[in-house]
Motif scaffolding. Structure first.
Motif, PDB file in Angstrom:
ATOM      1  N   HIS A   1      33.780  22.212 -20.411  1.00 62.71           N
ATOM      2  CA  HIS A   1      34.996  21.837 -19.687  1.00 62.71           C
ATOM      3  C   HIS A   1      34.624  20.754 -18.676  1.00 62.71           C
ATOM      4  CE1 HIS A   1      37.106  25.699 -20.853  1.00 62.71           C
ATOM      5  NE2 HIS A   1      35.834  26.008 -21.061  1.00 62.71           N
ATOM      6  N   VAL A   2      35.413  19.690 -18.613  1.00 64.54           N
ATOM      7  CA  VAL A   2      35.146  18.607 -17.668  1.00 64.54           C
ATOM      8  C   VAL A   2      36.168  18.705 -16.539  1.00 64.54           C
ATOM      9  CG1 VAL A   2      34.860  16.132 -17.344  1.00 64.54           C
ATOM     10  CG2 VAL A   2      34.317  17.177 -19.560  1.00 64.54           C
ATOM     11  N   LEU A   3      35.672  18.995 -15.328  1.00 66.19           N
ATOM     12  CA  LEU A   3      36.544  19.147 -14.165  1.00 66.19           C
ATOM     13  C   LEU A   3      36.407  17.938 -13.255  1.00 66.19           C
ATOM     14  CD1 LEU A   3      35.732  22.851 -13.151  1.00 66.19           C
ATOM     15  CD2 LEU A   3      37.206  22.022 -14.994  1.00 66.19           C
ATOM     16  N   ASP A   4      37.535  17.415 -12.819  1.00 65.24           N
ATOM     17  CA  ASP A   4      37.534  16.370 -11.796  1.00 65.24           C
ATOM     18  C   ASP A   4      37.478  17.062 -10.439  1.00 65.24           C
ATOM     19  OD1 ASP A   4      38.127  14.361  -9.931  1.00 65.24           O
ATOM     20  OD2 ASP A   4      39.411  13.286 -11.338  1.00 65.24           O
ATOM     21  N   VAL A   5      36.395  16.830  -9.694  1.00 67.05           N
ATOM     22  CA  VAL A   5      36.223  17.458  -8.385  1.00 67.05           C
ATOM     23  C   VAL A   5      36.255  16.411  -7.278  1.00 67.05           C
ATOM     24  CG1 VAL A   5      35.055  19.540  -9.176  1.00 67.05           C
ATOM     25  CG2 VAL A   5      33.709  17.488  -8.751  1.00 67.05           C
TER      26      VAL A   5
END
Length: 635
Positions: free
Chosen positions: A523-527
């Motif tokens: 999963h690629v999360l924008d933080v």
């Protein structure tokens, strides 16, 4: 005791043991916060009801319901819950349907309450129940008090038509909310879109910006409704921008509806991304007599290069001299009292090593510290078990602060261990989720934040010295959390504005000595807003399962278990399905004739060291590869 009496007692015991368990009702249905009483009926082998059976009630899905030892179940969150009753070691389960509470409040927001005639303006509605929790997908109806001034469709899009006032009302489940619009006369608004025509590759993100100006040149706030022709790409609204990304090559038209009769569009020409590299095998350290675990590569104090590999269901750590990566040499094997040496980490000073220990016969697990004065033949310097006897699964070393962040299987918390004197380590802090069902797997520390993989509780971000939320290296404080329904959050790695979070899903009844059909993806999360992580993309190889990652120079290296080692281009902005977009640039199947399980790779992970990729495979040991990039040809 005579044989006859023994037989009679045995028969009596069998007759009293529950042969059939039944929970009533078979299917309970309650709302969130409501309760219902479950009852258990136990029948013995002779068909008699067992009175006073000792029943232990368990909430198998504790995030949805709770249950006390009288069988009273209470709904916590909407969903299909399972409750289990256990009698003398015999379990039986029932389903409890927890219905969501209806909406008790609707909060309505509109792009602007003073649109110009001819504009379209979206309405956003958030629904909340009586407890203040959000209600997903409420059934809503929209009406306008003056459709000739401002009409509204069934999806909440307002069409401003003429100067005047109109009240827009939304209703759902007997709850209503309204807002008044004052429509202004059309000053001669014109609309434009940028870019108009652009060429990109699959996976490249294009942000379309729609603008509106009056005849006098004044800017007007626009509320575009985005659409796209064809399949193989997507466009999403983000703060008024149209965010486009394609999985398939082709020519696409992106359209922004700006007014009831005003539409602007742009064209995107998409070329295949293409494979830009290949993985070439350089060397092998085959291990076929047992399963391998984590690997760490470093330059020893003697100037030579070494790869240390842990083991799974084995009590040896392997030491490889990889100074000549084409010809790794096994120099030593260090035996520990363990059934699993899962993690291997080396201090930045390259003089101290740490291996984790699980399954010790003494039940004193913890960590083992290694003296690397002679890295080809490491020796045990000390052990730390005092507060982590339940076993340590993974660690992260902070050389700057002389600390180790240890994932403890017993408390399922992150323990902070002072290693300034590695012969006498001691605990100086810890942090854990307040959840009895929690399960902790991994931790990574970068730039003052700890990224903790908490299985069904998702990825947790802690301040361990960043100072943004009051944390210090020894007193972690909570920053944010991201969890998803599947759970099994196994690993997290921060790179730039993104956090790459991997699942690990094994089938029930898997056997390490057989082919394991693992699942799970990245999963690629924008933080960018670290308090509010948002999932924006994924990398999922079909019919396989993700494990550990290493990221460097805009490339993600993933040990993807039975799909081998994979290399993924993560340059630029990331959106959508990275695998479908062709961002995968190289792969190698980590299996050969030196393996515990023929024809079945189980790539564990990777580390980049001196320009080469060092990987371990659960079934076949050490792999050394190089990424050979090919020049891109543009026609």
């Amino acid at each position: 005791m005579s044989n006859g009496i023994a037989a009679i007692l045995m028969i009596a015991a069998l007759q009293q043991a529950p042969a059939q368990l039944q929970i009533t009702p078979e299917r309970a249905e309650i709302e969130v916060t409501e309760s219902a009483r479950l009852q258990l009926r136990a029948v013995d082998g002779a068909g008699r009801v067992v009175e006073g059976a000792n029943v232990r009630w368990i909430a198998s899905t504790p995030e949805l319901v709770s249950v006390d030892q009288q069988g009273v179940v209470t709904g916590l969150n909407a969903g299909m819950a399972r409750v289990t009753a256990v009698v003398d070691g015999h379990p039986t389960s029932t389903t409890v349907v927890v219905r969501a509470l209806p909406a008790a409040e609707l909060r309505l927001t509109v792009g602007t309450n003073e649109p110009y005639a001819g504009q379209v303006v979206p309405i956003r509605v958030a629904a909340y129940d009586r407890l203040g929790a959000s209600v997903d997908d409420p059934s809503l109806t929209y009406t306008s008090s003056a459709p000739a001034v401002a009409d509204v469709d069934g999806a909440g899009l307002v069409f401003a038509r003429s100067a005047g006032s109109a009240t827009i009302t939304v209703e759902g489940g007997g709850v209503t909310s309204s807002t008044m619009l004052s429509v202004r006369a059309d000053p001669g608004v014109t609309y434009t879109l940028a870019p108009v025509d652009i060429s990109v590759r699959t996976g490249d993100v294009v942000r379309f910006v729609a603008s509106a100006t009056t005849a006098g040149g004044d800017e007007v706030r626009a509320f575009p409704e985005w659409s796209l022709n064809g399949v193989g790409a997507q466009v999403e609204d983000e703060g008024g921008e149209g965010v486009f990304v394609a999985e398939e090559p082709g020519t696409y038209r992106v359209t922004a509806r700006m007014g009831e009769r005003d539409v602007v569009s742009g064209v995107v020409h998409v070329e295949p991304r293409g494979a830009d590299a290949e993985l070439i095998q350089v060397g092998r350290g085959g291990i076929a007599e047992h399963h391998s675990g984590d690997v760490w590569v470093f330059e020893g104090v003697d100037g030579r290069d070494y790869a240390y590999i842990g083991t799974f269901m084995w009590d040896w750590m392997k030491v490889w001299d990889v100074t000549d990566p084409e010809n790794p040499v096994l120099t030593d094997s260090l035996q520990l009292d363990a059934r699993r040496i899962n993690d291997v980490k080396i201090h930045p000073n390259n003089r101290l090593g740490i291996v984790t220990r699980e399954g010790a016969s003494s039940r004193r697990n913890g960590m083992v510290f290694l003296d690397l004065s002679e890295p080809a033949h490491p020796t045990i310097l000390s052990e730390y078990t005092e507060t982590v006897t339940g076993g340590v699964h993974n660690v992260w070393i902070s050389g700057e602060h002389e600390l180790v962040y240890a994932v403890h299987n017993g408390t399922r918390a992150v323990h902070v261990i002072d290693i300034s004197n590695p012969e006498a380590p001691f605990e100086v802090g810890r942090w854990g989720i307040d959840n009895e069902q929690r399960s902790l797997h991994d931790v990574m520390v970068q730039d003052g934040y700890a990224y903790v993989s908490y299985w069904d509780d998702g990825a947790v971000i802690l301040d361990v010295g960043a100072g943004t939320h009051g944390g210090t290296p020894t007193t972690p404080t909570f920053v944010s959390q991201f969890k998803y329904p599947i759970g099994n959050t196994h690993v997290a790695w921060r790179y730039g504005q993104y956090l790459f979070v991997g699942d690990e899903i094994f089938p029930a009844g898997w056997d390490a000595d057989e082919a394991i059909h693992a699942r799970g993806y990245i999963h690629v999360l924008d933080v960018s807003d670290i308090e509010n992580p948002v999932e924006v993309a994924k990398y999922e190889v079909p019919e396989a399962g993700a494990h550990n990652v290493w990221i460097e120079d805009d490339k993600m290296y993933v040990g993807y278990y039975q799909a081998g080692l994979r290399v993924v281009d993560i340059s630029g902005e990331l959106r959508g399905d990275l695998y479908a977009q062709g961002r995968e640039i190289a792969t190698i199947m980590t299996t050969d004739d030196q393996t515990t399980t023929p024809n079945w790779p189980m790539a564990w992970g990777a580390q980049i060291f001196k320009g080469r990729i060092y990987s371990s495979d659960l079934n076949s040991g050490l792999w050394i590869t190089e990424l050979k990039e090919r020049p891109r040809v543009v026609f």
